[in-house]
Enzyme design. Structure first.
Site, PDB file in Angstrom:
ATOM      1  N   PHE A 236      52.763  60.707  12.994  1.00 34.48           N
ATOM      2  CA  PHE A 236      52.175  62.028  12.759  1.00 34.48           C
ATOM      3  C   PHE A 236      50.716  61.958  12.321  1.00 34.48           C
ATOM      4  O   PHE A 236      50.212  62.853  11.653  1.00 34.48           O
ATOM      5  CB  PHE A 236      53.005  62.816  11.740  1.00 34.48           C
TER       6      PHE A 236
ATOM      7  N   GLY B 296      57.959  58.218  19.197  1.00 35.18           N
ATOM      8  CA  GLY B 296      59.070  59.158  19.298  1.00 35.18           C
ATOM      9  C   GLY B 296      58.701  60.266  20.261  1.00 35.18           C
ATOM     10  O   GLY B 296      59.444  61.205  20.508  1.00 35.18           O
TER      11      GLY B 296
ATOM     12  N   ARG C 255      51.072  69.743  33.946  1.00 38.11           N
ATOM     13  CA  ARG C 255      52.256  69.111  34.518  1.00 38.11           C
ATOM     14  C   ARG C 255      53.047  68.402  33.410  1.00 38.11           C
ATOM     15  O   ARG C 255      52.487  67.629  32.632  1.00 38.11           O
ATOM     16  CB  ARG C 255      51.819  68.092  35.558  1.00 38.11           C
ATOM     17  N   ILE C 256      54.322  68.703  33.349  1.00 41.17           N
ATOM     18  CA  ILE C 256      55.182  68.081  32.342  1.00 41.17           C
ATOM     19  C   ILE C 256      55.802  66.829  32.960  1.00 41.17           C
ATOM     20  O   ILE C 256      56.582  66.913  33.906  1.00 41.17           O
ATOM     21  CB  ILE C 256      56.290  69.061  31.880  1.00 41.17           C
TER      22      ILE C 256
ATOM     23  N   LYS D  46      48.477  67.944  30.410  1.00 42.03           N
ATOM     24  CA  LYS D  46      47.903  68.320  29.119  1.00 42.03           C
ATOM     25  C   LYS D  46      48.848  67.825  28.029  1.00 42.03           C
ATOM     26  O   LYS D  46      50.061  67.987  28.145  1.00 42.03           O
ATOM     27  CB  LYS D  46      47.788  69.833  28.990  1.00 42.03           C
TER      28      LYS D  46
ATOM     29  N   GLY E  92      52.142  67.222  22.204  1.00 45.36           N
ATOM     30  CA  GLY E  92      52.808  66.797  20.969  1.00 45.36           C
ATOM     31  C   GLY E  92      52.340  67.552  19.742  1.00 45.36           C
ATOM     32  O   GLY E  92      53.057  67.644  18.750  1.00 45.36           O
ATOM     33  N   GLU E  93      51.127  68.068  19.801  1.00 42.65           N
ATOM     34  CA  GLU E  93      50.596  68.780  18.638  1.00 42.65           C
ATOM     35  C   GLU E  93      50.400  70.270  18.921  1.00 42.65           C
ATOM     36  O   GLU E  93      49.774  70.971  18.148  1.00 42.65           O
ATOM     37  CB  GLU E  93      49.266  68.146  18.210  1.00 42.65           C
TER      38      GLU E  93
END
Ligand code: FES
Ligand code: FES
Lengths: 178, 764
Positions: free
Chosen positions: B245, B472, B654-655, B727, B730-731
């Site tokens: 984090f 993670g 795009r994931i 893009k 995670g944040e």
């Protein structure tokens, strides 16, 4: 870097410290291990540092996170709050011993199926707690699962997926038993 | 090389269980804290108990007398051994510019003042408790002097973080509707479940460090610098990380000490900093204050936005997150004023924590937007719609893509927003006051140079190597999916190696750049392989003779041409020699500036921070967006606050790995709940010391705090951000969530809480 100069060693009579060695046999995942340990060694440190069973994790070392959860005689306990010497003669199960060699416990499978973790550091503790919750009959409703799993912190916050995984495994475990 | 052409197979975007999952559920994943080496000695830290002053004297007699004690490092025997590595925001590696065990000077409470090494952990701990430190304390500053912001104390050092346009003050005065309010966010600590541990082992002059790290190349190079040795003499290993984090990115002061101890003893040394020590061993999110002024016309269009922020930093460093860079371009507005101030305190240096700039700054703006909607008697979603923009209001640069409205539509529908009664306190359910709130999420799309090596074997298995990190986040899985797609093989045949500084350099896993940066590098390395195989094939006498090399794809263990001819991979490979073929790539972000194009890979290989951030991406700005809706329930009498329902819709290009992306966003939304209702590191202001330094007293959500969380992935195509159109996300999910909850609390109770976290006592 220059050379190391050792400490002035105090004479033997000045030596102190609280070390008391104990000999013991720990029965972990069906195997017996003979150990000589400082009496202050916790079960958690004995598992990790002495037996290299590092699946059990240290997240706080003071009973606040649940990462160190293992089973002793089928009940979940926090191994960081348990002295190794106090569980001699008891059957200890860790994440490494939850399933038969090479296989997966339904709870492990369910955690994978539901992506019930991210970093995975709380996961062995979550799984050990979850298995006990199901066998203790404390996982019958979603609210029960949330309540009885609240001693296992997940900083990645996989909670909804953990609940989903336990529901799946509960069914699989109950089927397996009948 | 054109990697954007989507190869056959459709692996990218396919939901799949994470490939490292089995290791994690069986306890077989070896985190750095799990490294057990023979003959290890154990270290235990001694921390200062004053916040400012000097050490006068150590009394080590009792400590040294503990059986099994091997060494005690203090500044008296260690000063000069650790060389200065510059602070990472000044182009170095270190989390702070204070050099460990350099002098008797105390900069903050919980500073490492000694490290005991002993045969066992128990002996080290006992001896550490017996180290007596006598020090003289001076009066210390705990943070902001009062609840209200103070005048500017330090000029900013980073250009571009205080965007301005037009005349915000005049426009504010002229506005029909005005909001003028202060907001605050508290100190927070990452508290990943894996502790700050370090194991160092020397083999001759070669050092290996096992430490949970989100930047192994930074760790390697920074540690080498501190120890005065060549970087190639240091190897940093961190294949798994038990949560980070942001806290495991910059070099903390513990690592060099463990390395020095291991050298002096000539045996491995392992340090496990306790949970309490972790509060000052690494960094934290510092508290912030905000002054926001919004002016709008009666139709709700923003005429003026001013956002001034105050942040706490240490006495030694000028850390700041300066989130006005983002709040200034969130909505259309002709007049913008922003300013950021640092207040220095006697604390350790703060550092990145998940969405460092956006969590506090967007909280302030998105709370103010809700206040504006209330003042206008306008639906808060409508207010966002009216003020949506395709360009940055500061310099009119277009967003590469911006799906904010679609996100609002999708999330509002899933949430059932249309059933909301806008009157505060109007939606009661039995004893519970129900509130619905929403807010915007956004995060810059950052991309960094990255290197990757891909090796394809004749049997169709492949190995991907890059010094990236999986915190993670699902990096292993996303990278494997990318390689499987571009090599035309199954996911099972891909083996990914990460988290080792002997691998090709990859950027810090920070700023949500990793998936975009590394997957593009991996795709290029695969393309390198395809290209060489194809060219050899068309020139050969084989089945593909004369075909158009650029049209040849890798698919199911074969080379396939556009006209339908194919050749077994084995055969194509044998043409280029025996055994596997290796592809390599040094990816440079398509949007990188000239200096990064020229210097990027040199900086990367030195482990220095190098990244193209979303606001400096050439002729456009690039951000990911989302919309978050929450239901809050406040008990009529006890004022207990619950969050039974969260819905977030996010568009992030795009994931690559939807399963792990969803989990990231789900966890992030829960981080938002934590930010709104739970987390706060409390400071005893008399002694400038944290008081709730453990997981019992530092509140984070437990399972029972969370109920329904829904994540909607909104499709979005963006060919400008990078070749693969990725893009980072995670944040993204924990931005704005705190504001959505505060806004829902207002809707439930009519009480506007502007200081986080919101606790029962705020609603009495
Ligand atoms: S390590 Fe035992 S509860 Fe945290
Ligand atoms: S998966 Fe990271 S702490 Fe639970």
């Amino acid at each position: 870097m220059d050379t190391y100069s050792p400490l002035k060693t105090p004479s033997l009579s000045q030596r102190n410290g609280s070390m008391t060695a104990v000999n013991l046999v720990l029965s972990v995942n069906g195997r017996d291990y003979r150990l000589t340990l400082d009496a202050r060694v916790t079960l958690l440190d004995a598992l990790r540092e002495q037996l290299s069973l590092t699946g059990t994790k240290k997240g706080c070392d003071q009973g606040q996170c649940g990462a160190c959860t293992v089973h002793v005689d089928g009940r979940r306990i926090l191994s960081c709050l348990t002295l190794a010497a106090s569980v001699e003669g008891k059957a200890i199960t860790t994440i490494e011993g939850l399933a038969d060699e090479g296989g997966l416990h339904p709870m492990q499978q369910a955690f994978m199926d539901h992506d019930a973790f991210q970093c995975g550091y709380c996961t062995p503790g979550q799984i050990m707690s979850a298995v006990a919750c199901v066998t203790e009959g404390l996982a019958e409703t979603d609210d029960d699962i949330r309540e009885y799993m609240s001693g296992n912190l997940c900083r990645c916050a996989a909670y909804p997926n953990i609940v989903a995984a336990i529901k799946q495994a509960r069914i699989d475990m109950q089927r397996g038993r009948s | 090389m054109n990697v954007s052409a989507r190869a056959e197979g459709g692996m990218i975007g396919r939901p799949t269980p994470r490939i490292d999952g089995r290791l994690k559920v069986t306890g077989a994943a070896r985190y750095p804290s799990d490294v057990i080496l023979e003959d290890t000695a154990y270290a235990f830290l001694v921390m200062s108990t004053i916040a400012r002053g000097r050490i006068k004297e150590f009394d080590l007699t009792e400590a040294q007398a503990v059986d099994g004690v091997l060494d005690i490092l203090t500044y008296e025997n260690t000063k000069g051994k650790v060389r200065k590595s510059r602070y990472f925001m000044r182009g170095g590696y270190a989390a702070s510019s204070v050099v460990p065990l350099e002098s008797p000077k105390i900069w903050h409470d919980g500073q490492i003042v000694a490290m005991v090494v002993a045969e066992t952990y128990e002996a080290a701990r006992e001896a550490a408790y017996k180290v007596r430190v006598e020090s003289s304390a001076r009066e210390a500053a705990p943070g902001f002097d009062e609840r209200r912001p103070q005048p500017r104390q330090t000029p900013h050092i980073f250009a571009g973080s205080e965007p301005q346009v037009g005349d915000a003050e005049t426009a504010f005065q002229d506005s029909d509707v005005q909001i003028d309010a202060y907001y605050t966010t508290p100190t927070q600590h990452h508290n990943a479940i894996e502790l700050y541990t370090t194991t160092c082992v020397w083999s001759g002059d070669q050092l290996t460090v096992h430490e949970p790290s989100q930047y192994v190349h930074g760790l390697k190079n920074g540690l080498a610098k501190q120890l005065g040795i060549k970087p190639e003499k240091v190897r940093a290993v961190s294949p798994f990380i038990g949560g980070a984090f942001g806290a495991k990115a910059a070099l903390t002061s513990r690592t060099a000490l463990v390395a020095i101890a291991a050298k002096r003893l000539n045996r491995p040394v392992k340090l496990v900093a306790t949970r309490q020590q972790g509060f000052t061993v690494s960094t934290y999110r510092a508290e912030t204050q905000h002054h926001i002024k919004l002016g709008a016309d009666r139709s709700g269009r923003l005429m003026s936005l001013s956002h001034e922020g105050w942040e706490v930093s240490s006495r030694s460093d000028d850390y700041k997150v300066a989130g006005t860079e983002t709040t200034a371009l969130l909505y259309a507005c002709p007049n913008v004023f922003t300013r950021v101030n640092i207040v220095h305190a006697d604390r350790s240096t703060p550092g990145f924590m998940r969405s460092p700039a956006e969590v506090p700054y967007v909280f302030a703006l998105e709370s103010a937007m809700d206040e504006l909607a209330a003042a206008l008697s306008m639906d808060p979603v409508e207010l966002r719609r009216i003020n949506d923009t395709r360009v940055s209001p500061i310099d009119q640069k277009p967003f590469s893509s911006r799906s904010l409205r679609t996100c609002y539509d999708r999330a509002a529908e899933a949430f059932g927003w249309s059933k909301r009664n806008p009157v505060p306190g109007s939606m009661q359910d039995g004893e519970w006051l129900v509130g619905w709130g929403c807010a915007t999420a956004c995060y810059p799309t950052n991309v960094a140079p990255a290197e990757a090596r891909v090796t394809l074997a004749p049997n169709g298995t492949a190995r991907v190597q890059t010094a990236g990190h999986d915190l993670g986040t699902g990096a292993y899985t996303a990278i494997a999916l990318t390689a499987a797609e571009f090599l035309g093989v199954s996911l099972e045949s891909i083996n990914v190696e990460l988290g080792d500084s002997t691998l090709p350099p990859a950027p810090v896993a920070g700023g949500s750049n990793a998936t975009a940066s590394i997957c593009n590098a991996v795709a290029q390395a695969c393309e390198d392989i395809r290209d060489r195989l194809a060219r050899a094939a068309v020139q050969s006498g084989g089945a593909l003779r004369g075909a158009d090399a650029t049209s040849i794809r890798l698919s199911r263990g074969a080379l396939v041409s556009a006209d339908g001819r194919s050749e077994e991979l084995k055969e194509s490979l044998s043409r280029l020699g025996f055994g596997p073929i290796e592809g390599f790539s040094k990816y440079v972000p398509e949007v990188a500036s000239l200096p990064i194009r020229i210097m990027g890979h040199t900086l990367l290989s030195r482990g220095l921070p190098v990244m193209t951030i979303g606001t400096s991406a050439g002729d456009h700005v690039q951000y990911a967006f989302g919309a978050e809706f929450v239901e809050v329930r406040v008990h009529e009498r006890t004022r207990e606050i619950r969050v039974p329902r969260l819905v977030g819709a996010f568009a992030a290009g795009r994931i690559v790995s939807p399963t792990t992306a969803r989990s990231q966003l789900l966890g992030a939304l829960i981080w938002g709940v934590a930010s709104a209702l739970h987390e706060e590191t409390e400071i005893d202001e008399r002694v400038t010391r944290y008081v709730n330094k453990d997981l019992a007293d530092y509140m984070i959500p437990v399972n029972a705090d969370i109920r329904d969380v829904e994540v909607i992935l909104v499709p979005e195509e963006d060919h400008k951000v990078n070749a693969l159109g990725i893009k980072g996300l995670g944040e993204l999910g924990n931005v704005g969530t705190n504001a959505a909850i505060a806004n829902a609390v207002y809707h439930a109770t009519g009480r506007r809480i502007r200081d986080l976290p919101i606790r029962i006592e705020d609603l009495l």
